[in-house]
Design a protein around this motif. Structure first.
Motif, PDB file in Angstrom:
ATOM      1  N   ALA A  28      11.506  10.304   5.048  1.00 36.16           N
ATOM      2  CA  ALA A  28      11.640  11.214   3.907  1.00 36.16           C
ATOM      3  C   ALA A  28      10.657  10.899   2.785  1.00 36.16           C
ATOM      4  CB  ALA A  28      13.070  11.190   3.385  1.00 36.16           C
ATOM      5  N   ALA A  29      10.346   9.629   2.592  1.00 33.32           N
ATOM      6  CA  ALA A  29       9.425   9.240   1.519  1.00 33.32           C
ATOM      7  C   ALA A  29       7.970   9.190   2.001  1.00 33.32           C
ATOM      8  CB  ALA A  29       9.839   7.883   0.953  1.00 33.32           C
ATOM      9  N   GLY A  30       7.715   9.559   3.248  1.00 30.82           N
ATOM     10  CA  GLY A  30       6.345   9.556   3.764  1.00 30.82           C
ATOM     11  C   GLY A  30       6.094   8.404   4.720  1.00 30.82           C
ATOM     12  N   LEU A  31       4.833   8.117   4.918  1.00 29.33           N
ATOM     13  CA  LEU A  31       4.398   7.118   5.884  1.00 29.33           C
ATOM     14  C   LEU A  31       4.845   5.721   5.474  1.00 29.33           C
ATOM     15  CD1 LEU A  31       2.654   6.678   8.446  1.00 29.33           C
ATOM     16  CD2 LEU A  31       0.721   6.305   6.923  1.00 29.33           C
ATOM     17  N   SER A  32       5.459   5.004   6.436  1.00 25.08           N
ATOM     18  CA  SER A  32       5.877   3.606   6.239  1.00 25.08           C
ATOM     19  C   SER A  32       5.992   2.975   7.622  1.00 25.08           C
ATOM     20  CB  SER A  32       7.214   3.519   5.514  1.00 25.08           C
ATOM     21  OG  SER A  32       8.259   3.997   6.345  1.00 25.08           O
ATOM     22  N   ASN A  33       6.115   1.658   7.652  1.00 25.26           N
ATOM     23  CA  ASN A  33       6.298   0.976   8.933  1.00 25.26           C
ATOM     24  C   ASN A  33       7.544   1.485   9.649  1.00 25.26           C
ATOM     25  OD1 ASN A  33       4.035  -0.495   8.308  1.00 25.26           O
ATOM     26  ND2 ASN A  33       5.026  -2.483   8.396  1.00 25.26           N
ATOM     27  N   ASP A  34       8.667   1.599   8.932  1.00 26.47           N
ATOM     28  CA  ASP A  34       9.904   2.069   9.551  1.00 26.47           C
ATOM     29  C   ASP A  34       9.758   3.494  10.077  1.00 26.47           C
ATOM     30  OD1 ASP A  34      11.276  -0.296   9.130  1.00 26.47           O
ATOM     31  OD2 ASP A  34      12.151   0.365   7.227  1.00 26.47           O
ATOM     32  N   CYS A  35       9.040   4.328   9.354  1.00 28.88           N
ATOM     33  CA  CYS A  35       8.832   5.707   9.779  1.00 28.88           C
ATOM     34  C   CYS A  35       8.028   5.752  11.076  1.00 28.88           C
ATOM     35  CB  CYS A  35       8.115   6.495   8.680  1.00 28.88           C
ATOM     36  SG  CYS A  35       7.718   8.197   9.137  1.00 28.88           S
ATOM     37  N   VAL A  36       7.008   4.940  11.198  1.00 27.35           N
ATOM     38  CA  VAL A  36       6.106   4.987  12.359  1.00 27.35           C
ATOM     39  C   VAL A  36       6.769   4.458  13.628  1.00 27.35           C
ATOM     40  CG1 VAL A  36       3.981   3.978  13.304  1.00 27.35           C
ATOM     41  CG2 VAL A  36       4.000   4.881  10.994  1.00 27.35           C
ATOM     42  N   LEU A  37       7.602   3.436  13.512  1.00 22.90           N
ATOM     43  CA  LEU A  37       8.192   2.799  14.694  1.00 22.90           C
ATOM     44  C   LEU A  37       8.935   3.795  15.569  1.00 22.90           C
ATOM     45  CD1 LEU A  37       9.546  -0.507  13.120  1.00 22.90           C
ATOM     46  CD2 LEU A  37       7.590  -0.257  14.652  1.00 22.90           C
ATOM     47  N   GLY A  38       8.693   3.714  16.871  1.00 22.74           N
ATOM     48  CA  GLY A  38       9.362   4.587  17.828  1.00 22.74           C
ATOM     49  C   GLY A  38       8.359   5.247  18.746  1.00 22.74           C
ATOM     50  N   THR A  39       8.860   6.179  19.546  1.00 19.63           N
ATOM     51  CA  THR A  39       8.021   6.892  20.507  1.00 19.63           C
ATOM     52  C   THR A  39       7.837   8.322  20.031  1.00 19.63           C
ATOM     53  OG1 THR A  39       8.803   5.487  22.303  1.00 19.63           O
ATOM     54  CG2 THR A  39       7.774   7.572  22.926  1.00 19.63           C
ATOM     55  N   TRP A  40       6.599   8.773  20.069  1.00 26.74           N
ATOM     56  CA  TRP A  40       6.197  10.103  19.626  1.00 26.74           C
ATOM     57  C   TRP A  40       5.520  10.809  20.806  1.00 26.74           C
ATOM     58  CZ3 TRP A  40       6.730  11.198  14.242  1.00 26.74           C
ATOM     59  CH2 TRP A  40       7.112  10.118  13.460  1.00 26.74           C
ATOM     60  N   ALA A  63       1.640  13.745  26.300  1.00 25.71           N
ATOM     61  CA  ALA A  63       1.235  12.349  26.171  1.00 25.71           C
ATOM     62  C   ALA A  63       2.211  11.689  25.202  1.00 25.71           C
ATOM     63  CB  ALA A  63      -0.189  12.261  25.639  1.00 25.71           C
ATOM     64  N   THR A  64       2.340  10.368  25.273  1.00 24.88           N
ATOM     65  CA  THR A  64       3.253   9.662  24.362  1.00 24.88           C
ATOM     66  C   THR A  64       2.529   8.543  23.631  1.00 24.88           C
ATOM     67  OG1 THR A  64       4.003   8.167  26.108  1.00 24.88           O
ATOM     68  CG2 THR A  64       5.316  10.151  25.728  1.00 24.88           C
ATOM     69  N   LEU A  65       2.986   8.284  22.436  1.00 25.10           N
ATOM     70  CA  LEU A  65       2.453   7.213  21.597  1.00 25.10           C
ATOM     71  C   LEU A  65       3.641   6.407  21.089  1.00 25.10           C
ATOM     72  CD1 LEU A  65       0.173   5.787  20.059  1.00 25.10           C
ATOM     73  CD2 LEU A  65       0.314   7.603  18.338  1.00 25.10           C
ATOM     74  N   LYS A  66       3.679   5.141  21.489  1.00 23.30           N
ATOM     75  CA  LYS A  66       4.789   4.263  21.116  1.00 23.30           C
ATOM     76  C   LYS A  66       4.279   3.214  20.129  1.00 23.30           C
ATOM     77  CE  LYS A  66       8.014   0.973  23.195  1.00 23.30           C
ATOM     78  NZ  LYS A  66       8.440   0.352  24.445  1.00 23.30           N
ATOM     79  N   PHE A  67       4.926   3.142  18.964  1.00 21.80           N
ATOM     80  CA  PHE A  67       4.641   2.114  17.967  1.00 21.80           C
ATOM     81  C   PHE A  67       5.792   1.119  17.996  1.00 21.80           C
ATOM     82  CE2 PHE A  67       2.358   5.774  16.189  1.00 21.80           C
ATOM     83  CZ  PHE A  67       1.129   5.211  15.918  1.00 21.80           C
ATOM     84  N   TYR A  68       5.481  -0.164  18.098  1.00 23.00           N
ATOM     85  CA  TYR A  68       6.523  -1.187  18.126  1.00 23.00           C
ATOM     86  C   TYR A  68       5.987  -2.498  17.578  1.00 23.00           C
ATOM     87  CZ  TYR A  68       4.197  -2.560  22.520  1.00 23.00           C
ATOM     88  OH  TYR A  68       3.272  -2.938  23.460  1.00 23.00           O
ATOM     89  N   VAL A  69       6.896  -3.439  17.365  1.00 22.48           N
ATOM     90  CA  VAL A  69       6.534  -4.785  16.944  1.00 22.48           C
ATOM     91  C   VAL A  69       6.790  -5.672  18.156  1.00 22.48           C
ATOM     92  CG1 VAL A  69       7.004  -6.670  15.338  1.00 22.48           C
ATOM     93  CG2 VAL A  69       7.150  -4.289  14.548  1.00 22.48           C
ATOM     94  N   ASP A  70       5.749  -6.356  18.650  1.00 20.02           N
ATOM     95  CA  ASP A  70       5.885  -7.146  19.875  1.00 20.02           C
ATOM     96  C   ASP A  70       6.562  -8.491  19.610  1.00 20.02           C
ATOM     97  OD1 ASP A  70       3.929  -8.909  18.900  1.00 20.02           O
ATOM     98  OD2 ASP A  70       2.361  -8.200  20.241  1.00 20.02           O
ATOM     99  N   GLU A  71       6.675  -9.286  20.653  1.00 14.31           N
ATOM    100  CA  GLU A  71       7.376 -10.575  20.555  1.00 14.31           C
ATOM    101  C   GLU A  71       6.702 -11.550  19.597  1.00 14.31           C
ATOM    102  OE1 GLU A  71       4.421 -10.651  23.820  1.00 14.31           O
ATOM    103  OE2 GLU A  71       6.101  -9.336  23.440  1.00 14.31           O
ATOM    104  N   ASN A  72       5.414 -11.334  19.285  1.00 16.70           N
ATOM    105  CA  ASN A  72       4.696 -12.176  18.320  1.00 16.70           C
ATOM    106  C   ASN A  72       4.737 -11.607  16.907  1.00 16.70           C
ATOM    107  OD1 ASN A  72       3.871 -14.018  20.347  1.00 16.70           O
ATOM    108  ND2 ASN A  72       2.257 -12.595  20.943  1.00 16.70           N
TER     109      ASN A  72
END
Length: 185
Positions: free
Chosen positions: A35-47, A77-86
């Motif tokens: 709702a507030a625009g682009l952020s890390n939380d907003c980007v995370l997930g599969t698009w 096509a899909t684009l997945k944003f995530y935080v890896d094990e590191n």
């Protein structure tokens, strides 16, 4: 002694009720996160993306449509944003089997790193980037929330660039990538 026991019970009850309140609070929806625009939380997930979006003139109107010669809507096509094990911001782009790019990677996937920089995404393709003309870019992003649907528009092509290699320069320079949120990781 009784006061200590009562104080301990009161503290335990407070902690228990605080924990139970948190357990019943649902996590924020993607629409709320964006709702507030682009952020890390907003980007995370599969698009998902149905293909590069191009500008067309229809009469006196300018419209934006998925390029008909690169329409991937039947198998996006899909684009997945995530935080890896590191704890590294990582992406995985999986091209559609319907893609018409002359150059295709062996796995059909591109992996790399991402960061939110103000209202832009800084993307660095590291693996599976052999078909891309540009492997690193900072791209302005527009987030749109309509009802519960969230879209993220990259204001220039990046992942779809191999699809657009044969397009004329004007079309390539005005094309965008419009992703629709699919699911949390």
């Amino acid at each position: 002694m009784t006061i200590k026991i009562l104080a301990s019970l009161a503290m335990a009850a407070t902690l228990f009720s605080a924990c139970s309140d948190n357990a019943t609070t649902p996590p924020p929806s993607k629409a709320e996160q964006c709702a507030a625009g682009l952020s890390n939380d907003c980007v995370l997930g599969t698009w998902s993306i149905g293909g590069p979006t191009v500008m067309r003139t229809v009469g006196t109107d300018v419209v934006y449509i998925i390029d008909p010669s690169h329409n991937l809507e039947a198998s996006p096509a899909t684009l997945k944003f995530y935080v890896d094990e590191n704890q590294t911001n990582t992406f995985e782009f999986a091209n559609s089997p319907l893609g018409k790019a002359d150059c295709k990677t062996a796995t059909g996937k591109t992996y790399g790193l991402w960061d939110v920089v103000g209202t832009s995404l800084h993307l660095r393709a590291r693996t599976g980037n052999d078909c891309m003309a540009v492997n690193e870019a900072t791209i302005p992003v527009e987030i749109s929330v309509v009802g519960g649907q969230v879209t993220m528009t990259l204001k220039q092509i990046f992942f779809m660039e191999p699809e657009m290699k044969q397009s004329d320069a004007v079309e390539k320079n005005t094309a965008t990538e419009v992703y629709t949120f699919v699911t949390a990781n």
